[in-house]
Design an enzyme around this catalytic site. Structure first.
Site, PDB file in Angstrom:
ATOM      1  N   GLU A   1      22.430  18.756 -16.927  1.00 12.89           N
ATOM      2  CA  GLU A   1      23.159  19.535 -17.926  1.00 12.89           C
ATOM      3  C   GLU A   1      22.855  19.000 -19.318  1.00 12.89           C
ATOM      4  OE1 GLU A   1      27.278  21.251 -15.897  1.00 12.89           O
ATOM      5  OE2 GLU A   1      27.375  19.838 -17.565  1.00 12.89           O
ATOM      6  N   CYS A   2      22.354  19.859 -20.174  1.00 12.90           N
ATOM      7  CA  CYS A   2      22.149  19.551 -21.589  1.00 12.90           C
ATOM      8  C   CYS A   2      21.276  18.295 -21.760  1.00 12.90           C
ATOM      9  CB  CYS A   2      23.493  19.417 -22.301  1.00 12.90           C
ATOM     10  SG  CYS A   2      23.379  19.579 -24.099  1.00 12.90           S
ATOM     11  N   GLY A   3      21.861  17.141 -22.003  1.00 15.91           N
ATOM     12  CA  GLY A   3      21.065  15.925 -22.088  1.00 15.91           C
ATOM     13  C   GLY A   3      20.261  15.681 -20.823  1.00 15.91           C
TER      14      GLY A   3
ATOM     15  N   SER B   1      19.871  22.962 -17.311  1.00 13.15           N
ATOM     16  CA  SER B   1      20.352  23.962 -18.248  1.00 13.15           C
ATOM     17  C   SER B   1      21.108  23.296 -19.385  1.00 13.15           C
ATOM     18  CB  SER B   1      21.273  24.952 -17.526  1.00 13.15           C
ATOM     19  OG  SER B   1      21.945  25.803 -18.430  1.00 13.15           O
TER      20      SER B   1
END
Length: 458
Positions: free
Chosen positions: A337-339, A435
């Site tokens: 997620e993200c990072g 994502s």
């Protein structure tokens, strides 16, 4: 705490920057110093404010997000965490009535207060004001009573009193209190202007508590004008607590390694609890410091954080990056997620534009930009993944300054941008999902169960 009482109040304000987080942390510290078990909560998807509340209370703060969580789940997760607490302090977001839509208070702090049956305590930055403080406070109170018909909760949010922040002196506080008495609102304490609990900022907002320097003795001194006894009386005036639902033991079991260090630490405690309730044993590891993944795990979870601030160190840990590539190649579930997406990619350009080699699990490259991508998303899964079957609707949020250097080749999700254009985002291919979309498994227990089942079979 006596069963059924569940003492609680919501801290709200006229606008962001009024000092809600500072006052909430001071209250957590002060009540904890009295020997009370304080359970803090934060409205919204923010990962950073809760770290300060957690540090002050001595236990994890919980996010209550009325967009990511259906109303019944908000109440259920609140009750579950509040069950063993002496006092619940709920920090709101933005201004009291600010939500997704200026024509409605949906997803606002007032909305949450009504949903939880909790009284509201206003935090007002009194700098440069005296009598006007009363006008602001009375306006917020009366607007809620007038506008209560916007939502089907029967009554407007009840404003029980005011905490004055950034007060110039005791005399200044007295002037404000005189004005507030004229509109029937009590002062529940004040905080003098100063640096007792200064919370510095980073590009995603506040620094996390692990990165900020606190002087707790000075903070407790700053809290000396907070009227704790009066606040406890207000907290006891909320609605009675609902019954806590029994937890059904999970039939599945899996071990999942999750990244947790200075570079990766954005997780909702309730989301991790949902994985545990689904049968997961969660094993923390550090992509910065550990040489390889924990042995024998069935799945890998890489949350958000600050990989861009640690890009050189992440790149230097070649054995960990190799371990993650080999794990993904084995077919076991990998979720970023993200990072986590940034780390799973081929490369990351840091804040200075310097490129750093990352894990190379997905064929994506990321770079930092000056543009913030922020907002809630109503998304649809485009492909089967460890979390969702293709075609499943899901709610999440974005909050990042990095971007792909290219269009996604195997997008995980799609959603409609405010102008109506279709957005394709993320990566979903086989056992790997990455994502920018942050999900809250507490709002979607089926997501947690699916991941645990996939990790069990991986």
């Amino acid at each position: 705490m006596t069963p059924g009482t569940m003492r609680r109040f919501v801290l709200a304000a006229p606008h962001s920057g009024s000092g809600k987080t500072t006052v909430a942390a001071l209250l957590c510290l002060a009540f904890r110093a009295r020997g009370l078990r304080v359970q803090p909560f934060k409205l919204g998807p923010d990962y950073l404010d809760p770290t300060h509340l957690s540090r002050a209370a001595g236990q994890p703060a919980r996010n209550l997000d009325s967009f990511l969580l259906p109303p019944e789940r908000v109440r259920e997760l609140f009750t579950r965490a509040a069950h063993s607490a002496d006092l619940c302090i709920i920090e709101g977001v933005m201004g009291l009535y600010d939500g997704r839509d200026p024509a409605s208070d949906e997803h606002s702090t007032a909305d949450l207060a009504r949903l939880l049956g909790a009284p509201v305590v206003l935090v007002i930055d009194a700098h440069g004001m005296a009598r006007t403080v009363a006008a602001v406070a009375a306006g917020l109170r009366d607007f809620g009573l007038r506008d209560s018909g916007l939502r089907d909760f029967g009554q407007g949010s009840r404003v029980a009193g005011v905490i004055l922040n950034r007060v110039g002196s005791v005399r200044h506080a007295e002037l404000c209190e005189t004005a507030l008495a004229q509109v029937g609102l009590p002062v529940l304490g004040f905080v003098l202007r100063g640096e007792a609990l200064h919370l510095p900022s980073r590009h995603l907002g506040l620094l996390s508590a692990e990165q900020a320097t606190w002087d707790e003795a000075a903070a407790l001194q700053a809290a000396e004008h907070l009227r704790l006894d009066d606040l406890l009386v207000v907290a006891a005036e909320g609605e009675h607590a609902p019954e806590q639902r029994p937890v059904v033991p999970a039939s599945s079991h899996a071990t999942i390694a999750y990244a947790h260090d200075e570079a990766f630490h954005f997780y909702y405690p309730d989301a991790l609890d949902e994985l545990r309730l689904a049968g997961a044993e969660l094993i923390p590891f550090s992509p910065l410091n550990d040489p390889h993944l924990p042995a024998g795990v069935g799945g890998l979870l890489l949350g958000g954080g600050y990989p861009e601030a640690h890009a050189a160190a992440l790149a230097a840990n070649k054995s960990m990056r190799r371990s993650i590539r080999e794990f993904a190649a084995s077919g076991r579930p990998v979720v970023g997620e993200c990072g986590g997406l940034m780390y799973l990619g081929e490369s990351l350009e840091d804040l200075d534009g310097a490129p750093h080699e990352m894990c190379g699990v997905i064929p994506y490259r990321t770079r930092m930009s000056g543009r913030l991508s922020l907002g809630y998303r109503d998304a649809e899964a485009l492909a089967d993944s460890p979390l969702l079957p293709a075609g499943t609707p899901i709610r999440g949020h974005e909050f990042h300054y990095s971007t792909l250097t290219h269009a996604p080749t195997h997008p995980a999700y799609r959603w409609a941008a405010p102008g109506g254009a279709e957005v394709l985002e993320g990566y979903a291919q086989g056992n790997v999902l990455a994502s920018y979309l942050h999900l809250h498994y507490g709002g979607f227990p089926a997501v947690a169960r699916r991941l645990v089942e996939r990790c069990q079979n991986g």
